[in-house]
Design an enzyme around this catalytic site. Structure first.
Site, PDB file in Angstrom:
ATOM      1  N   HIS A   1     -23.713  -2.213  40.872  1.00  0.00           N
ATOM      2  CA  HIS A   1     -24.418  -1.004  41.333  1.00  0.00           C
ATOM      3  C   HIS A   1     -24.290   0.108  40.297  1.00  0.00           C
ATOM      4  CE1 HIS A   1     -25.168   1.933  44.978  1.00  0.00           C
ATOM      5  NE2 HIS A   1     -25.957   2.170  43.946  1.00  0.00           N
TER       6      HIS A   1
ATOM      7  N   HIS B   1     -26.707   2.915  37.674  1.00  0.00           N
ATOM      8  CA  HIS B   1     -27.977   3.545  37.304  1.00  0.00           C
ATOM      9  C   HIS B   1     -27.844   3.987  35.850  1.00  0.00           C
ATOM     10  CE1 HIS B   1     -29.262   4.053  41.613  1.00  0.00           C
ATOM     11  NE2 HIS B   1     -27.952   4.103  41.793  1.00  0.00           N
ATOM     12  N   PHE B   2     -28.301   3.144  34.926  1.00  0.00           N
ATOM     13  CA  PHE B   2     -28.185   3.470  33.509  1.00  0.00           C
ATOM     14  C   PHE B   2     -29.402   4.245  32.997  1.00  0.00           C
ATOM     15  CE2 PHE B   2     -24.792   0.226  31.881  1.00  0.00           C
ATOM     16  CZ  PHE B   2     -23.832   0.918  32.605  1.00  0.00           C
ATOM     17  N   ARG B   3     -30.314   4.607  33.907  1.00  0.00           N
ATOM     18  CA  ARG B   3     -31.356   5.632  33.710  1.00  0.00           C
ATOM     19  C   ARG B   3     -32.450   5.275  32.709  1.00  0.00           C
ATOM     20  NH1 ARG B   3     -30.331   7.967  38.431  1.00  0.00           N
ATOM     21  NH2 ARG B   3     -28.576   9.423  38.464  1.00  0.00           N
TER      22      ARG B   3
ATOM     23  N   ASN C   1     -34.565   2.696  40.361  1.00  0.00           N
ATOM     24  CA  ASN C   1     -35.156   4.039  40.504  1.00  0.00           C
ATOM     25  C   ASN C   1     -35.118   4.794  39.177  1.00  0.00           C
ATOM     26  OD1 ASN C   1     -32.354   3.845  41.201  1.00  0.00           O
ATOM     27  ND2 ASN C   1     -32.375   5.951  41.905  1.00  0.00           N
TER      28      ASN C   1
ATOM     29  N   HIS D   1     -29.799   1.051  50.506  1.00  0.00           N
ATOM     30  CA  HIS D   1     -29.304   2.390  50.780  1.00  0.00           C
ATOM     31  C   HIS D   1     -29.646   2.654  52.234  1.00  0.00           C
ATOM     32  CE1 HIS D   1     -28.679   6.795  49.471  1.00  0.00           C
ATOM     33  NE2 HIS D   1     -28.762   6.766  50.791  1.00  0.00           N
TER      34      HIS D   1
ATOM     35  N   HIS E   1     -22.721   1.313  49.196  1.00  0.00           N
ATOM     36  CA  HIS E   1     -21.938   2.555  49.363  1.00  0.00           C
ATOM     37  C   HIS E   1     -21.726   2.951  50.825  1.00  0.00           C
ATOM     38  CE1 HIS E   1     -26.051   3.950  49.401  1.00  0.00           C
ATOM     39  NE2 HIS E   1     -26.133   4.155  48.101  1.00  0.00           N
TER      40      HIS E   1
ATOM     41  N   ASP F   1     -21.652   2.861  41.823  1.00  0.00           N
ATOM     42  CA  ASP F   1     -22.834   3.716  42.005  1.00  0.00           C
ATOM     43  C   ASP F   1     -22.876   4.748  40.875  1.00  0.00           C
ATOM     44  OD1 ASP F   1     -25.130   4.888  42.959  1.00  0.00           O
ATOM     45  OD2 ASP F   1     -24.195   5.802  44.713  1.00  0.00           O
TER      46      ASP F   1
ATOM     47  N   HIS G   1     -25.802  12.710  36.164  1.00  0.00           N
ATOM     48  CA  HIS G   1     -26.721  13.833  35.995  1.00  0.00           C
ATOM     49  C   HIS G   1     -26.062  14.811  35.025  1.00  0.00           C
ATOM     50  CE1 HIS G   1     -29.139  12.520  39.438  1.00  0.00           C
ATOM     51  NE2 HIS G   1     -28.006  12.365  40.105  1.00  0.00           N
TER      52      HIS G   1
END
Length: 479
Positions: free
Chosen positions: A73, A75-77, A107, A195, A249, A322, A326
């Site tokens: 899980h 998020h390497f963007r 996402n 989610h 999560h 997770d 940001h």
């Protein structure tokens, strides 16, 4: 005669590396021995070093040798959000935390909702990753039926957002579409990862409360009831269609009890707990404000205690970070505009290890190390059918972590590898440090020299299911 865990046949290649240690964490338990490695794979585990002198040697001594960790899980963007994370930085954070395989979420901009966009992301990442990878495809709310025909060579799992936030543009708000997704996933043999919070409930609360006035109001506007309602819906859909569902999560005691009851009834539903929910409570939110704003939100001490019990008793299936970076500017903007999410792939294993040792100081550390390997390596590899991953055993990939279990160290901003440049754990003193990480038998992180290895991580192919239980939780008391 030397006792062998696996006796190589005459065709076994000559080892090019031997990793020796007194605390090898295998699926059968912690043991001393020597790992014979050839071509990036473990060929045997022996009691004596039988390799020729030409082979390289790595002696872990009294440090643990763990299987390479699997964070299912992150998020390497990439693509579209690389101002706050990218694969070079994200994978550096991963290997410093002992993670050698990641599963990235859809996402991004654009979101990866179709095989062609997912494969385009894979091409973009090629040559930029220190870790091996697999991608969760995103559920397209307008076309849930696509999951029935998903090509397993592209993806075997699909992410479903049941609630929205700043980086979740593909929320399934139509109950009929959600039901179609469960039916299609069951038909196509696709593992859903969810989610699970109720978007309609949150919209109702937002309309009533109006604009938030402080960061501390966030949990009240994203309460536990959102997760409880959504998990109940998931359990009912799993009961109806037999879909394999993995709750991401999970954050509250009630949700944990509900999923455990569903597992006891034979439903193929499992859950993940993050390092953040094990590490922080709402008391930390009062101190750190938006830096610990998560979705689902950080809860109270009683919920944290229940999640720790889920780990100790073996009720949860996976631990995940997770990892959702940001920038500081984004996190500290307006109260309403501050996005949920924080980095965590680098801190995950050491945070969980530190928590286990502090909460259970009299426990045999071998038991704790076995538990860490089970839920952060073996079981995610089984659940998501990751070939060669998750265990120290003959035939497995030589993904290894040399872990110093008693080394204390304090995390500073200087240590943070994520491109966002900050961590909610800054100032924490951890117990346990990753000294070296190997992927396919080659070092990708060496703490002594502070150097990384080759950015040649590969996209993992699909594999046949390991068993028919799909990673269902074991009986209480396993851990």
């Amino acid at each position: 005669m030397d006792r062998l865990t696996s006796v190589p046949d005459l065709a076994t290649p000559v080892p090019d590396l031997v990793v020796s240690g007194r605390r090898l964490v295998t699926p059968q338990g912690v043991r001393r021995g020597h790992l014979l490695i050839s071509g990036g794979r473990i060929t045997a585990i022996t009691d004596t070093d039988t390799a020729p002198a030409s082979a390289g040697r790595l002696d872990a001594g009294d440090h643990y040798v763990l299987p390479g960790l699997v964070d299912s899980h992150v998020h390497f963007r990439t693509p579209g959000l690389t101002h706050k994370e990218d694969w070079e930085h994200g994978s550096r954070a991963a290997v410093r935390g002992g993670v050698t395989t990641v599963m990235d979420m859809p996402n991004t901009v654009p979101p990866t909702l179709a095989p062609e966009t997912l494969l385009a992301k894979a091409r973009q990442v090629a040559g930029r990753s220190l870790v091996d990878m697999r991608f969760h495809i995103g559920l397209d709310p307008a076309r849930p039926e696509l999951l029935a025909d998903l090509d397993a060579s592209v993806a075997t799992s699909a992410k479903v957002f049941m609630a929205g936030h700043h980086t979740a543009p593909t929320v399934v708000r139509d109950p009929a579409a959600l039901e179609k997704a469960f039916a299609a996933a069951a038909e196509g043999g696709v593992q859903l990862v969810l989610h699970a919070e109720d978007d309609g409930l949150f919209a109702l609360l937002d309309a009533w409360w109006g604009e938030p006035g402080s960061y501390l109001e966030y949990e009240r506007r994203r309460p536990r009831t959102g997760g409880i309602v959504a998990v109940a819906k998931v359990v009912e859909l799993v009961r109806r269609y037999g879909t394999r569902a993995h709750i991401l999560h999970l954050s509250s005691a009630e949700e944990a009890d509900l999923v455990c009851a569903a597992q006891a009834a034979g439903y193929p539903v499992t859950f993940e707990v993050t390092g953040h929910h094990l590490s922080f409570t709402d008391d930390d939110t009062r101190r750190l404000g938006a830096r610990t704003r998560l979705s689902p939100s950080i809860r109270g001490r009683a919920d944290q205690d229940r999640l720790w019990r889920a780990l100790v008793d073996g009720q949860l299936t996976t631990l995940g970070s997770d990892h959702a970076p940001h920038t500081v500017a984004e996190k500290t903007g307006t109260v309403a505009g501050s996005p949920p999410g924080l980095p965590g792939v680098q801190e995950l294993a050491v945070a969980v290890w530190t928590g286990m040792r502090r909460r259970r100081p009299d426990e045999d550390p071998d038991t704790a190390a076995t538990r860490l390997a089970r839920h952060l390596s073996q079981r995610p590899a089984e659940l998501f059918r990751l070939p060669g991953k998750g265990r120290i055993a003959p035939g497995a990939d030589a993904d290894l972590v040399v872990f110093a279990p008693d080394t204390p160290w304090m995390l500073s901003a200087h240590d943070v590898e994520s491109k966002c440049g900050w961590s909610a754990y800054e100032g924490w003193t951890f117990t346990g440090r990753v000294e070296r990480t190997l992927r396919a038998g080659r070092t990708v992180w060496d703490a002594a020299s502070g150097t990384f290895g080759a950015y040649d991580g590969r996209l993992l192919p699909a594999a046949d299911p390991v068993d028919t239980t799909n990673g269902a939780a074991p009986a209480a008391g396993e851990g």
